[in-house]
Structures are given as C-alpha cells and as structure tokens.
Design an enzyme around this catalytic site. Structure first.
Site, PDB file in Angstrom:
ATOM      1  N   LYS A   1      54.881  33.612  46.215  1.00 46.23           N
ATOM      2  CA  LYS A   1      55.580  33.631  44.890  1.00 46.23           C
ATOM      3  C   LYS A   1      56.994  32.593  45.254  1.00 46.23           C
ATOM      4  O   LYS A   1      57.585  31.999  44.622  1.00 46.23           O
ATOM      5  CB  LYS A   1      55.974  34.904  44.577  1.00 46.23           C
ATOM      6  CG  LYS A   1      55.092  35.638  43.995  1.00 46.23           C
ATOM      7  CD  LYS A   1      55.627  36.503  42.583  1.00 46.23           C
ATOM      8  CE  LYS A   1      54.603  37.143  41.985  1.00 46.23           C
ATOM      9  NZ  LYS A   1      54.977  38.118  40.776  1.00 46.23           N
TER      10      LYS A   1
ATOM     11  N   LYS B   1      41.962  34.457  42.554  1.00 44.16           N
ATOM     12  CA  LYS B   1      41.911  35.634  41.776  1.00 44.16           C
ATOM     13  C   LYS B   1      42.164  35.106  40.246  1.00 44.16           C
ATOM     14  O   LYS B   1      42.963  34.338  40.078  1.00 44.16           O
ATOM     15  CB  LYS B   1      42.625  36.744  42.442  1.00 44.16           C
ATOM     16  CG  LYS B   1      44.033  36.744  41.771  1.00 44.16           C
ATOM     17  CD  LYS B   1      44.807  38.011  42.522  1.00 44.16           C
ATOM     18  CE  LYS B   1      46.033  37.636  41.850  1.00 44.16           C
ATOM     19  NZ  LYS B   1      47.193  38.577  42.220  1.00 44.16           N
TER      20      LYS B   1
ATOM     21  N   LYS C   1      47.550  36.011  35.532  1.00 46.25           N
ATOM     22  CA  LYS C   1      48.024  35.525  34.516  1.00 46.25           C
ATOM     23  C   LYS C   1      49.000  34.337  34.601  1.00 46.25           C
ATOM     24  O   LYS C   1      49.469  33.563  33.737  1.00 46.25           O
ATOM     25  CB  LYS C   1      48.981  36.779  33.785  1.00 46.25           C
ATOM     26  CG  LYS C   1      49.876  37.655  34.937  1.00 46.25           C
ATOM     27  CD  LYS C   1      50.170  38.804  34.320  1.00 46.25           C
ATOM     28  CE  LYS C   1      50.526  39.654  35.259  1.00 46.25           C
ATOM     29  NZ  LYS C   1      50.936  41.215  34.998  1.00 46.25           N
TER      30      LYS C   1
HETATM   31  P1  TYM Z   1      50.444  43.115  38.577  1.00 42.16           P
HETATM   32  O1  TYM Z   1      51.133  43.470  37.467  1.00 42.16           O
HETATM   33  O2  TYM Z   1      50.250  41.967  39.353  1.00 42.16           O
HETATM   34  O3  TYM Z   1      48.979  43.535  38.269  1.00 42.16           O
HETATM   35  C1  TYM Z   1      48.617  45.064  37.614  1.00 42.16           C
HETATM   36  C2  TYM Z   1      47.566  45.566  38.316  1.00 42.16           C
HETATM   37  O4  TYM Z   1      46.286  44.830  37.977  1.00 42.16           O
HETATM   38  C3  TYM Z   1      45.435  44.487  39.243  1.00 42.16           C
HETATM   39  N1  TYM Z   1      45.074  43.049  39.156  1.00 42.16           N
HETATM   40  C4  TYM Z   1      43.665  42.955  39.321  1.00 42.16           C
HETATM   41  N2  TYM Z   1      42.715  43.657  39.491  1.00 42.16           N
HETATM   42  C5  TYM Z   1      41.673  43.065  39.798  1.00 42.16           C
HETATM   43  N3  TYM Z   1      41.356  41.636  39.842  1.00 42.16           N
HETATM   44  C6  TYM Z   1      42.348  40.759  39.266  1.00 42.16           C
HETATM   45  N4  TYM Z   1      42.203  39.445  39.337  1.00 42.16           N
HETATM   46  C7  TYM Z   1      43.716  41.595  39.218  1.00 42.16           C
HETATM   47  N5  TYM Z   1      44.951  40.889  38.886  1.00 42.16           N
HETATM   48  C8  TYM Z   1      45.750  42.022  38.778  1.00 42.16           C
HETATM   49  C9  TYM Z   1      46.632  44.655  40.269  1.00 42.16           C
HETATM   50  O5  TYM Z   1      45.928  44.735  41.591  1.00 42.16           O
HETATM   51  C10 TYM Z   1      47.420  45.808  39.852  1.00 42.16           C
HETATM   52  O6  TYM Z   1      46.779  46.927  40.173  1.00 42.16           O
HETATM   53  N6  TYM Z   1      53.225  45.022  42.439  1.00 42.16           N
HETATM   54  C11 TYM Z   1      52.367  45.457  41.305  1.00 42.16           C
HETATM   55  C12 TYM Z   1      52.911  46.302  40.321  1.00 42.16           C
HETATM   56  C13 TYM Z   1      53.491  47.587  40.935  1.00 42.16           C
HETATM   57  C14 TYM Z   1      52.792  48.604  41.226  1.00 42.16           C
HETATM   58  C15 TYM Z   1      53.969  49.663  41.437  1.00 42.16           C
HETATM   59  C16 TYM Z   1      51.680  49.141  41.122  1.00 42.16           C
HETATM   60  C17 TYM Z   1      54.950  47.948  40.993  1.00 42.16           C
HETATM   61  N7  TYM Z   1      55.168  49.043  41.294  1.00 42.16           N
HETATM   62  C18 TYM Z   1      53.602  51.167  42.094  1.00 42.16           C
HETATM   63  C19 TYM Z   1      51.184  50.470  41.765  1.00 42.16           C
HETATM   64  C20 TYM Z   1      52.272  51.138  42.223  1.00 42.16           C
HETATM   65  C21 TYM Z   1      51.718  44.129  40.679  1.00 42.16           C
HETATM   66  O7  TYM Z   1      52.664  43.186  40.724  1.00 42.16           O
HETATM   67  O8  TYM Z   1      50.772  44.433  39.906  1.00 42.16           O
END
Ligand code: TYM
Length: 334
Positions: free
Chosen positions: A112, A195, A198
C-alpha cells in the site's frame, strides 16, 4: 465459549472475495457456540485518504452488507470502530509494545505504501497495532479472516505475547486465526495470480456485491480461463490457477468441496461450466444485493443499529482497557 472478532474496511465496494472469505463465514459462526463481535473498521480505512461524504455512505453500505449476508445485529455485536474509543486508546498502548521493525515487515504496508513509503501516513505503518487493539480489546480468542490477513494476525499474537511477557501477566489471549474453507483467497477473474480486490483498477476482475445479474453473468463469461476440459479431481487443477479459482468459487457458493464439483463437471469445458457458475452466483448474490438496497433505503435505522452495537461493544471493551492501563502503571483515580 470462544469470543470471535472480525472486521472489514469500508474503503470501497465489497466483493465476492469479502463475501466468501469473510461475511458468509461470519454469519455461519453465529449461534450458542460462540460470542460474535463484528466491526466496520473506519479508523483503518482513513489510513489512506477517504472522501468524508463517501466514507459515511460506505460505512452504512458495509453495515448493510453484513446484515444482508446474514449477520444478525441481535445475535452478534455489529458496530463501527470509531464509535468505541477503546480501539484507538488500546492501539496507542500497543504502539509502545510493538517494534518499528515489525511494522516495516508487513507485506500489506509495503504494497500500500508503494515506492515512496516515506510519504505514507504514519497510521498506515501503525495499522497492525490498531488491528491488534480491535481484537484484544475484547480478549477475542478466534478471528475469522481471509488468507491475506494471516501476517497481521501473527503480529497480533506477537503483541499479546510481548505485552504478557513485559508486564509479567497473562492478560491477553494468543488469538487463533480461523482461515478455513476453499474461499480464503478468491482470485481476480482476469489474473489467477492476483487476489480479487476492491482496489483493482479493472472492474471486470471482481464481482461486486452490488452487481446485478447481467453484470455477474458477463464477468463470469469473460473470466480468463484455459482451453482444457475440467479434470475429475483437484489434483488435475495444478498449474491452472484460473480454472482452480472458478471451481473454488463454485464450491464455496454451493457449500460443496471442489472434488464434488469436479465429479459433476469432469470432461466438460468452460462453455458448460461458466453458465452453471453464473447461475449459482446469481442465485446466491441476488438476494444479498436486494437486501442491501432495502437496508440502505433506511440509513437512520442503520445508524441506530450501529449506535446500539457500539454501546454493547463498549461494555465489553472498557473494563479490559481499564485493566490494561492499570497493569501498565497508568494511575486510575476515577
Ligand atoms: P479487508 O477489509 O481488506 O477485508 C475484509 C475481509 O475479507 C477478506 N478478503 C478476502 N477473502 C478471500 N478472498 C479475497 N479475495 C478477499 N479479499 C478480502 C479479508 O481477508 C478480510 O477477512 N485488516 C483487515 C480489517 C481488520 C480486521 C481487524 C480483521 C481490521 N481489524 C481485526 C480482523 C480482525 C482488512 O483490511 O480486511
């Protein structure tokens, strides 16, 4: 009972990857077997600039996506991070526990921040300490996520262990990541080595939770594949990442194993498989898209649900935060 915590950033439209890797599993984990706490992590989203009006609407949209996917705000605690100040406070305490070098090693930071990492926000570097705070403010024991969050969860364990060690306590649990099922890494429809995300500039690379049936069918029809027929089992999908991805998506949507899917499509080409996948994807996603727009039609109700969730989250987090400050020697006199 285990306490489960997870979060999603409201930083863009949610995708099929978010649904299969996270939301669908969040809903499935609800019940008497576990306490479930789910968070829209708006403080994480602002580590890169967000338009304020758009962010407000994305927070509501993400809340609608949770509920449309089956997360019940009475069974789970559903809230947005910035309304519970314990997250930011505990994150500061963890900034004093975590080491700078741990943060520089995070692949998400490197991705990022890009080449000019000196110009990234300080928050983007400290992001994983806030994530650890999200989880440990509730002393959560298990965290369902997709595979891309694995490194962050390891860092959460490191922070908990170092805190416990430095202060000679057994205060924070060593959290278990729950990275389970065939859809923990849904790949781009245009490139089987990236992957689904968004933030991918190509809209054809992903299925959005707001896409209509035509858009979903067209994106699947145009998805990159090879020209081979489908094999009878997953071993035959080695070195065929695009084919493997479509089979995994099918399996996750149908609650089957990839081998069960392949048993039915063995010997058939993508000319037959893709329409079947499009049909099952539309059947699964159309009700979610519809419910999302129903929820979005009443933003005041969404705000009420988030406010209620924040109150309940705070009741759990505040005593844990107070105890943490006390352990660290921060004087408590009120
Ligand atoms: P984020 O917002 O990028 O994604 C949210 C969740 O979706 C999953 N995910 C995917 N799973 C499978 N295939 C994909 N292509 C894919 N893209 C996204 C992510 O693995 C995630 O589970 N840092 C985290 C948010 C966060 C968080 C937390 C998660 C902040 N605090 C505490 C768990 C516990 C994030 O950016 O997810």
């Amino acid at each position: 009972t285990p306490r489960i915590f997870s979060g999603i950033q409201p930083s863009g439209g949610l995708t099929l990857g978010n649904y299969l890797g996270a939301l669908k599993r969040f809903a499935a984990l609800q019940g008497d077997q576990a306490e479930t706490i789910y968070c829209i992590v708006d403080l994480h989203a602002i580590t890169v600039w967000q338009d304020p009006e758009e962010l407000r609407s994305r927070i509501r949209e993400a809340t609608a996506a949770f509920m449309a996917s089956g997360v019940d705000p009475r069974q789970s605690i559903l809230f947005n991070q910035s309304q519970v100040s314990a997250h930011a406070e505990l994150a500061w305490l963890f900034n004093t526990v975590a080491r700078v070098g741990w943060m520089y090693r995070m692949t998400q930071f490197k991705d990022k921040a890009g080449k000019n990492s000196e110009n990234a926000s300080l928050g983007l570097l400290a992001y994983p300490a806030l994530m650890a705070a999200d989880i440990l403010a509730y002393q959560a024991t298990a965290v369902p996520v997709g595979e891309d969050q694995k490194q962050h969860l390891e860092l959460t364990r490191d922070i908990a262990a170092k805190f416990n060690h430095d202060y000679g306590v057994n205060h924070f649990p060593i959290t278990e990541p729950l990275i389970e099922g065939v859809a923990t890494r849904v790949m781009s429809l245009r490139d089987g080595s990236r992957k689904m995300s968004k933030s991918d500039p190509s809209d054809a690379s992903r299925i959005n939770l707001t896409d209509d049936a035509d858009a979903i069918a067209q994106k699947i029809r145009k998805a990159r594949t090879d020209a081979e027929p489908l094999p009878g089992s997953v071993e035959g999908l080695k070195d065929r990442p695009e084919a493997r991805n479509l089979v995994n998506i099918y399996a996750a949507l149908a609650d089957e194993t990839p081998d069960q899917v392949l048993a039915r499509f063995e010997g058939q080409g993508f000319g037959a498989f893709k329409p079947a996948l499009a049909e099952i994807a539309v059947d699964a996603l159309a009700p979610i898209t519809r419910k999302m727009s129903e929820f979005m039609a009443d933003p005041a109700e969404i705000d009420r649900i988030l406010g209620d969730g924040a109150g309940r989250a705070e009741e759990v987090a505040t005593p844990i935060l107070e105890r943490t400050k006390d352990i660290m020697g921060l004087l408590r006199s009120r």
